[in-house]
Scaffold this motif. Structure first.
Motif, mmCIF file in Angstrom:
data_model
loop_
_atom_site.group_PDB
_atom_site.id
_atom_site.type_symbol
_atom_site.label_atom_id
_atom_site.label_comp_id
_atom_site.label_asym_id
_atom_site.label_seq_id
_atom_site.Cartn_x
_atom_site.Cartn_y
_atom_site.Cartn_z
ATOM 1 N N THR A 193 0.825 -1.213 0.000
ATOM 2 C CA THR A 193 0.000 0.000 0.000
ATOM 3 C C THR A 193 0.856 1.257 0.000
ATOM 4 O O THR A 193 0.513 2.247 -0.653
ATOM 5 N N TYR A 194 1.990 1.218 0.733
ATOM 6 C CA TYR A 194 2.806 2.412 0.931
ATOM 7 C C TYR A 194 4.196 2.263 0.310
ATOM 8 O O TYR A 194 4.727 1.151 0.174
ATOM 9 N N LEU B 108 1.377 3.225 -5.197
ATOM 10 C CA LEU B 108 1.676 3.210 -3.768
ATOM 11 C C LEU B 108 1.632 4.630 -3.226
ATOM 12 O O LEU B 108 1.934 5.596 -3.923
#
Length: 349
Positions: A124-125, A210
Motif C-alpha cells: 500500500t505504501y 503506492l
C-alpha cells in the motif's frame, strides 16, 4: 531591368537559422513535451531550429550535452545533477569532467515520482518496498538515479542488484502485470504524463499507485532531497479514483559554459524569447509550465547559472516586473563501480 531585379530578390539566399539540439527523455514522457514547447516559444522567435531529441533521461542527457555535437540544451533532474556534483567532490574524475562545465539556465517544476504496483498487490505504501523486486528504468536515466537514491536514503542500504531491473517503463509495466516477476515499477514524470494519461479505465484492474506515508520514518529520511507531491485524479481520470500522495524531484534546463561568441548570442536570444513568451508557454504549453516561476533562485553548492543567459533573463525579468516586454561522447569509464556510479553512466556494465 525590372525582371532582373525580381530575379535577384528570388535568388537571394535566405538567412539560415541556427541549428541546436535539446535532449529530453522518453517519447511518452513530460520532458519531450517541454522541449517541444521550448522549440516553439523560445527557439523559433530566436531564429533557432531546435531539434527535440528523446533520450533515456537525465543521466544520459548530462553526457550528451557534454559530448554530442549540436546538443546545446538538456533537461536534467536536480538529484541527478547533484549526484554528479557529489561524485566529483568525492574524487571521481570522470564525473568532474562531465559536470564542471555545465551551467543552469532555469529552474523549472517538480516532477512526480510514480510507484506502480499490481492492483492485487498487498503493498500500500512506498516505505513497504524494502527487499522488493523493482524496475528502476534504463541505465543512464534520471529515474534510475532517483530510484536508487531514494531506496538508499529510505532504507539505509543500496537496492540489491538481484532485485533491480533496468527495463523501459512500457516493458516493465507489461512484466509487472504479466509474469509478476516484478513487485513495483518506478517512473519519474511530470503530470499529466502521456504514459499514464493514455491508459483506459480497465487499467485500474491491473495497476495501482503506492502512497506516501508522512508518518513513516523512511519518508522523513527522503525529505532532505525529495519533496512531497500529489498525483491528482484530474490528471488521470480514466484509471485513478482518488488523489495519491507521493514524492517529487525538481527539473532544470541546463546548458554548457560556452565561450564562443556566436553561440552565446544565440543562447541570449533564446533566453530573451523565453522570457518574452513566458505567458504563452504557461497558457498554451504543457500544464507543467503553470508551475514554473520566472525567477532565478540560489543554486546548490557546485551549481552555477550560465552567465550570458542569466544576465539576459534577469534584465528581462526586471522589465517584466514593470510590465515591459523586450524586443524580440562518452566520458572515460571504469570497470568497478557503485550502483550510483552505474546508473550515472560512470562505469562499464
Amino acid at each position: 531591368m525590372l525582371i532582373a531585379s525580381l530575379l535577384l530578390l528570388v535568388l537571394r539566399p535566405v538567412q539560415a537559422q541556427t541549428e541546436f539540439k535539446i535532449v529530453t527523455a522518453s517519447e511518452r514522457g513530460t520532458y519531450i513535451q517541454i522541449g517541444r514547447d521550448l522549440a516553439k516559444w523560445a527557439a523559433q522567435p530566436a531564429k533557432i531550429d531546435l531539434d527535440v531529441l528523446p533520450s533515456k533521461g537525465s543521466s544520459e542527457n548530462v553526457q550528451r550535452l557534454r559530448f554530442e555535437p549540436g546538443v546545446k540544451l538538456a533537461l536534467v533532474q536536480s538529484d541527478v545533477y547533484q549526484a554528479f556534483v557529489d561524485q566529483a567532490d568525492n574524487g571521481n574524475a570522470a564525473a568532474g569532467r562531465l559536470i564542471s562545465p555545465l551551467r543552469v539556465v532555469l529552474s523549472l517544476y517538480n516532477e512526480e515520482i510514480y510507484f506502480v504496483t499490481r492492483a492485487d498487490s498487498p503493498l500500500t505504501y512506498i516505505h513497504e518496498l524494502k527487499d522488493k523486486k523493482i524496475n528502476i528504468g534504463p541505465v543512464g536515466s534520471g529515474t534510475a538515479l532517483s530510484a536508487t537514491t531514494l531506496y538508499r536514503m529510505m532504507f539505509g542500504t543500496a537496492l540489491p542488484e538481484a532485485n533491480a531491473s533496468y527495463l523501459s517503463n512500457e516493458d516493465a509495466l507489461l512484466r509487472l502485470t504479466s509474469d509478476k516477476s516484478l513487485d513495483a515499477v518506478i517512473v519519474v514524470a511530470g503530470q499529466p504524463a502521456k504514459l499514464f494519461s493514455e491508459m483506459k479505465p480497465e487499467a485500474r484492474k491491473y495497476i495501482k499507485l503506492l502512497r506516501l506515508d508522512d508518518n513513516a520514518k523512511e519518508t522523513a529520511r527522503a525529505a532532505a532531497t525529495y519533496f512531497p507531491a500529489t498525483i491528482r485524479t484530474a490528471s488521470y481520470p480514466n484509471w485513478m479514483s482518488e488523489d495519491v500522495p507521493t514524492l517529487s524531484v525538481k527539473a532544470f534546463l541546463v546548458t554548457y559554459n560556452y565561450g564562443n561568441e556566436t553561440t552565446q548570442t544565440s543562447l541570449r536570444q533564446f533566453a530573451e524569447a523565453l522570457c518574452a513568451n513566458f505567458d504563452s508557454l504557461q497558457a498554451e504549453g504543457h500544464p507543467k509550465w503553470k508551475e514554473v516561476q520566472l525567477d532565478m533562485p540560489p543554486l546548490g553548492k557546485g551549481w552555477k547559472y550560465f552567465a550570458p543567459m542569466e544576465r539576459t533573463l534577469r534584465a528581462c525579468m526586471a522589465q517584466q516586473r514593470t510590465r515591459t516586454v523586450p524586443a524580440s561522447m562518452q566520458a572515460p569509464m571504469k570497470k568497478d563501480c557503485t550502483q550510483q556510479e552505474k546508473v550515472l553512466g560512470l562505469c562499464r556494465m
